[in-house]
Design a protein around this motif. Structure first.
Motif, short mmCIF file in Angstrom:
data_model
loop_
_atom_site.label_atom_id
_atom_site.label_comp_id
_atom_site.label_asym_id
_atom_site.label_seq_id
_atom_site.Cartn_x
_atom_site.Cartn_y
_atom_site.Cartn_z
N VAL A 18 -2.65 -10.01 11.67
CA VAL A 18 -3.35 -10.62 10.55
C VAL A 18 -3.00 -12.09 10.39
O VAL A 18 -3.87 -12.95 10.26
CB VAL A 18 -3.05 -9.84 9.25
N ASN A 19 -1.72 -12.35 10.43
CA ASN A 19 -1.31 -13.75 10.25
C ASN A 19 -1.75 -14.63 11.40
O ASN A 19 -2.03 -15.82 11.21
CB ASN A 19 0.20 -13.83 10.02
N SER A 108 -0.12 -8.25 2.63
CA SER A 108 0.66 -7.06 2.29
C SER A 108 0.02 -5.84 2.93
O SER A 108 -1.21 -5.77 3.08
CB SER A 108 0.73 -6.90 0.76
N GLY A 109 0.85 -4.90 3.30
CA GLY A 109 0.36 -3.67 3.92
C GLY A 109 -0.38 -2.79 2.92
O GLY A 109 -1.42 -2.20 3.21
N GLY A 110 0.16 -2.78 1.72
CA GLY A 110 -0.45 -1.96 0.68
C GLY A 110 -1.75 -2.58 0.18
O GLY A 110 -1.93 -3.80 0.25
N THR A 111 -2.67 -1.73 -0.29
CA THR A 111 -3.94 -2.23 -0.79
C THR A 111 -3.78 -2.77 -2.21
O THR A 111 -2.75 -2.56 -2.85
CB THR A 111 -5.00 -1.11 -0.82
N ARG A 112 -4.83 -3.45 -2.67
CA ARG A 112 -4.77 -4.03 -4.01
C ARG A 112 -4.56 -2.95 -5.07
O ARG A 112 -3.85 -3.16 -6.06
CB ARG A 112 -6.08 -4.78 -4.27
N VAL A 149 -4.17 -11.28 1.27
CA VAL A 149 -4.88 -10.37 2.18
C VAL A 149 -4.12 -9.05 2.18
O VAL A 149 -2.94 -9.03 2.55
CB VAL A 149 -4.96 -10.95 3.61
N GLN A 150 -4.77 -7.99 1.72
CA GLN A 150 -4.04 -6.74 1.54
C GLN A 150 -4.60 -5.61 2.40
O GLN A 150 -5.67 -5.73 2.99
CB GLN A 150 -4.05 -6.35 0.06
N ASP B 622 2.84 3.96 1.90
CA ASP B 622 2.62 2.53 1.75
C ASP B 622 3.18 1.76 2.93
O ASP B 622 4.35 1.41 2.93
CB ASP B 622 3.31 2.05 0.46
N PRO B 623 2.40 1.56 3.93
CA PRO B 623 2.91 0.77 5.07
C PRO B 623 3.14 -0.68 4.63
O PRO B 623 2.36 -1.20 3.84
CB PRO B 623 1.79 0.86 6.10
N PRO B 624 4.21 -1.29 5.10
CA PRO B 624 4.47 -2.67 4.71
C PRO B 624 3.56 -3.66 5.43
O PRO B 624 2.69 -3.26 6.19
CB PRO B 624 5.92 -2.88 5.12
N ALA B 625 3.80 -4.87 5.17
CA ALA B 625 2.93 -5.92 5.69
C ALA B 625 3.01 -6.05 7.20
O ALA B 625 3.96 -5.62 7.82
CB ALA B 625 3.32 -7.25 5.06
#
Lengths: 201, 626
Positions: A18-19, A108-112, A149-150, B622-625
């Motif tokens: 993503v980054n 972040s991996g987690g959604t909003r 960006v989630q 919850d997977p991390p970033a």
């Protein structure tokens, strides 16, 4: 014409799809400086004077990082602790960064949805970013809502391209100085403002 | 002749071997031990040796050597830093004491020249006893210690002009000190004499810098220790001979030579080469002084002698107390200083025998005063004990020792042995952080170069115990063993472990094998010289290949940790072999062992930090970033 300094902190950038997409080509945008902190300071020995020089020569500062354990990676924290010195960035009546624009750009991996009272993470992203907001306030900088960006694991290539384009647009707007801090301060994320202006993708 | 020489030598040495340890054990110091030995073998007790003038003459060379060493100690910068203390307190003490004794002796009817000569002799204190005592008590760095050092230094330096002036005090009828033999100088007209004297002094001064140092550098390159010792002796004797040639005191020549060489890199090396000779000759000198003390004279008039001893000590004590007040010593510091220097010193023996030679006073006077001197020296430890136990606890003030800004710290906490490319980096790093290490190195070319660059490097073989001692190994905290040759480095470490257990040892190791041997010696702080650098190079290689710098750095750090652990593990395995003889083949075996282990536990592959792929494979809530 505003110059933009992206302070990018990612300890494992090589594995971050993503980054990589978000940052692809941003260096070529006029007035944008991409500073890859983990590449410069693998030993955490931040060159404070150099960082201060860079801050002084840019009008917009971006703390770009993934959200790890609800905060930024360690090196960015090290950077904040060392560079925003008492007597330079704040304190003793000296505010060298006064009125500069600053905001977080984060993934972040987690959604909003998980970042809410009812969600798994119980707090909002804005709440987790309170230390950054207050740090900016302490230094009398203008703190904007974050660009976020989630749900990164769920993003397809297409969606990813949309996010990347939005980030570029944001940087271009900031570079042209066509941003009214008052107006966009009301949005939760910068993404929301951009989507309102350019229409939901 | 040969028979009697051997017999005499045996008696002198045996006496020293018996009495010096006894005196040491009783806390009296070695000078008293030698005197005691002399007294016992002298004509008044066992009568094993007669009064042998030639022994005294020979042994007087010990005094000459001592002056050379005192000169060597006089590092100009050090002297300059203390100049006011040395000149001020020294002049007050020497001047006032001499004048008081002059008045006293003149009052009892001595001629003023004789009274002045005796006064000068009696104003001397014993460097050997006072400094030894201060060192044993750990008081060298106190104000009293500094003041004592200054006064003693002034006295030691004054001996030279005093020796030069004494013949002038002698009446014209008296023959000159060299025993009637006309010197080269006396055959010259007056103006030429002056020029010759100045030329001789100048020659010593100039040759130090432009002849002796290059000469020593040349000798140093040959790397034969005994040749260096021979050169050191040659320098001392040449200086003494040159001075005698122009009719000056040989002591002056060697002292000058010492001062000239004090600021060169050979200071420590020369010091430790001359030290044993000086020690033995000075010991011999004290023995012969002891043997020549006329006890029948003392025993005939015990009251007179007792009165003289008390009087002399009292006068010296009062003057010293005054000197101490002038230099603003606090009460108990002043007591320590005054009592510590109240005895008459070893130079008085030299001066008394010279005075007798010049026939300035009768032998009865010098004999009595030599006895007084010996007794006063014996009394010093006793007086200090009384002071420590009874006077200071009752009247003294427990004071805080504030170190003055201008007080010179003589010893550094770090000794750095080996100033090659490895050691010099450490030295520079320490210096950059305000730590001046005492540096020992034995490559004379490099020492000269580094000194030119402003480093304080001493030339000497660091494995020699006397050099370590001179560098302050008993007071330092850390020894950095950074010598290039593993064998010499281990030799050094073994000696330091045995003799200076106070030192924490940080050891350089050439390779694994060397590290194993150091581990067997019980060293835990081992630094393999190639390890960190190789890894750093590997890290940069990875970066050039496109690795992220931070990931490569972490990989390097992990590899270092893993390698240290592997070293410990394999060190234990090494002892499985019955006899360990290191061969090239074995080094390959070791390499093979290592490579195999590396594959088993890849130190870098295990690093899963911030690796979100892991989470994706086992989908968490919850997977991390990423």
């Amino acid at each position: 014409m505003h110059s933009i300094l992206i302070l990018f902190a990612h300890p494992r950038f090589e594995k971050s799809r993503v980054n990589r997409a978000l940052l692809a080509g941003v260096e070529r945008l006029p007035g944008v400086t991409l500073r890859d902190l983990y590449e410069h300071y693998p030993d955490f020995n931040v060159d404070v004077e150099r960082e201060k020089e860079l801050l002084s020569s840019h009008q917009v500062i971006v703390w770009h990082h993934p959200l790890y354990m609800y905060s930024c990676p360690a090196l960015l924290k090290q950077w904040l602790d060392l560079v925003l010195e008492y007597g330079w960035a704040h304190g003793r009546g000296v505010y060298s960064l006064q009125d500069r624009i600053v905001f977080n750009a984060l993934t972040s991996g987690g959604t909003r949805e998980t970042y809410s009272r009812a969600g798994h993470n119980r707090f909002t992203v804005r709440e987790f970013l309170a230390p950054f907001a207050q740090t900016a306030r302490l230094c009398r900088m203008r703190y904007l809502p974050p660009f976020v960006v989630q749900g990164t694991h769920l993003l397809g290539e297409e969606q990813l391209a949309v996010h990347a384009a939005l980030y570029r647009t944001l940087l271009e707007l900031l570079g042209r100085g066509e941003v009214d801090a008052e107006t966009i301060g009301r949005f939760e994320f910068l993404n929301d403002w951009l989507n309102q202006v350019f229409g939901e993708p | 002749m040969s028979h009697s020489f051997l017999q005499d030598a045996l008696i002198y040495l045996a006496a020293a071997i018996v009495f010096v340890p006894v005196a040491k054990r009783l806390g009296m110091g070695s000078v008293l031990g030698y005197l005691l030995a002399g007294i016992m073998i002298g004509p008044f007790f066992l009568g094993l040796v007669g009064q042998k003038q030639e022994v005294i003459h020979f042994a007087e060379f010990g005094v000459v050597m001592m002056l050379f060493l005192i000169g060597l100690e006089l590092e100009p910068a050090h002297f300059w830093g203390m100049r006011r203390l040395i000149l001020g307190s020294g002049a007050v003490q020497l001047g006032a004491t001499t004048l008081l004794f002059l008045a006293l002796f003149a009052a009892v009817g001595l001629h003023w020249q004789a009274a002045l000569a005796l006064g000068l002799a009696l104003s001397m204190s014993s460097t050997a006893i006072a400094l030894q005592t201060l060192r044993e008590k750990g008081l060298v760095q106190t104000q009293a210690g500094r003041c004592s050092f200054a006064v003693l230094l002034f006295q030691d330096i004054s001996v030279i002009p005093i020796l030069a002036v004494l013949p002038l005090l002698a009446t014209a009828a008296v023959q000159t000190g060299t025993g009637g033999q006309a010197t080269f100088l006396e055959r010259l007209p007056g103006w030429a004499q002056t020029i010759a004297v100045l030329a001789a002094v100048g020659a010593v001064g100039l040759s130090g810098r432009f002849v002796i140092v290059p000469f020593l550098r040349f000798i140093g390159r040959i790397n034969l220790r005994e040749l260096f010792t021979a050169s050191a002796l040659f320098i001392v004797m040449a200086a003494a001979f040159l001075m005698e040639l122009v009719g000056l005191s040989p002591a002056l020549g060697t002292f000058l030579a010492g001062v000239v060489l004090a600021n060169t890199e050979y200071r420590h090396e020369l010091e430790s080469d001359i030290e044993p000779f000086k020690g033995i000759l000075l010991g011999l000198f004290f023995i012969s002084v002891g043997a020549s003390i006329n006890f029948s004279l003392i025993l005939e008039r015990p009251l007179t002698t007792a009165a003289l001893v008390c009087g002399v000590i009292a006068i010296k004590f009062v003057v010293l107390l005054l000197t101490g007040r002038l230099t603003r010593l606090t009460f108990d510091q002043n007591l320590l200083f005054s009592l510590g220097l109240a005895q008459v010193g070893e130079f008085a023996f030299v001066l008394f025998s010279f005075i007798r030679q010049l026939n300035l006073v009768s032998a009865e006077w010098t004999d009595t005063l030599m006895g007084v001197t010996a007794i006063s020296m014996t009394a010093t430890p006793l007086l200090l004990l009384l002071n420590e136990r009874f006077i200071v606890p009752r009247f003294g003030v427990r004071e805080e020792e504030a170190k003055q800004a201008d007080a010179i710290d003589l010893h550094t906490p770090v000794i750095l042995a080996g100033f090659g490319p490895f050691g010099s980096t450490i030295g520079r790093f320490l210096r950059a952080n305000g730590v001046e290490a005492t540096i020992l190195d034995n490559d004379s070319d490099r020492v000269a170069l580094l000194r030119k660059m402003g480093f304080k490097v001493f030339y000497g073989d660091a494995t020699r115990i006397d050099i370590l001692q001179a560098a302050g190994a008993d007071r330092a905290r850390i020894l950095i063993a950074a010598i290039g040759s593993p064998a010499i480095n281990q030799d050094l470490i073994e000696k330091v472990q045995r003799l200076f257990p106070n030192l924490r040892i940080l050891a350089r190791a050439e390779n694994r094998i060397d590290a194993y041997e150091l581990m067997d010696m019980g060293i835990s702080d081992i630094y393999r010289e190639t390890l960190d650098t190789s890894i750093r190079m590997g890290v940069d290689c990875l970066v050039t290949l496109g690795f992220r710098r931070y990931s490569a750095t972490r990989a390097g750090q992990n590899f270092l940790k893993y390698d240290e652990a592997a070293l410990q593990k394999l060190a234990a395995l090494r002892h499985d072999k019955s006899a360990y003889i290191f061969t090239v083949r074995e080094q390959y075996q070791l390499q093979e062992q290592l490579l195999a282990t590396d594959r088993e536990v890849n130190p870098t592959l295990g690093d899963h930090a911030w690796d979100s792929e892991m989470y994706v494979k086992t989908p968490a809530e919850d997977p991390p970033a990423r």
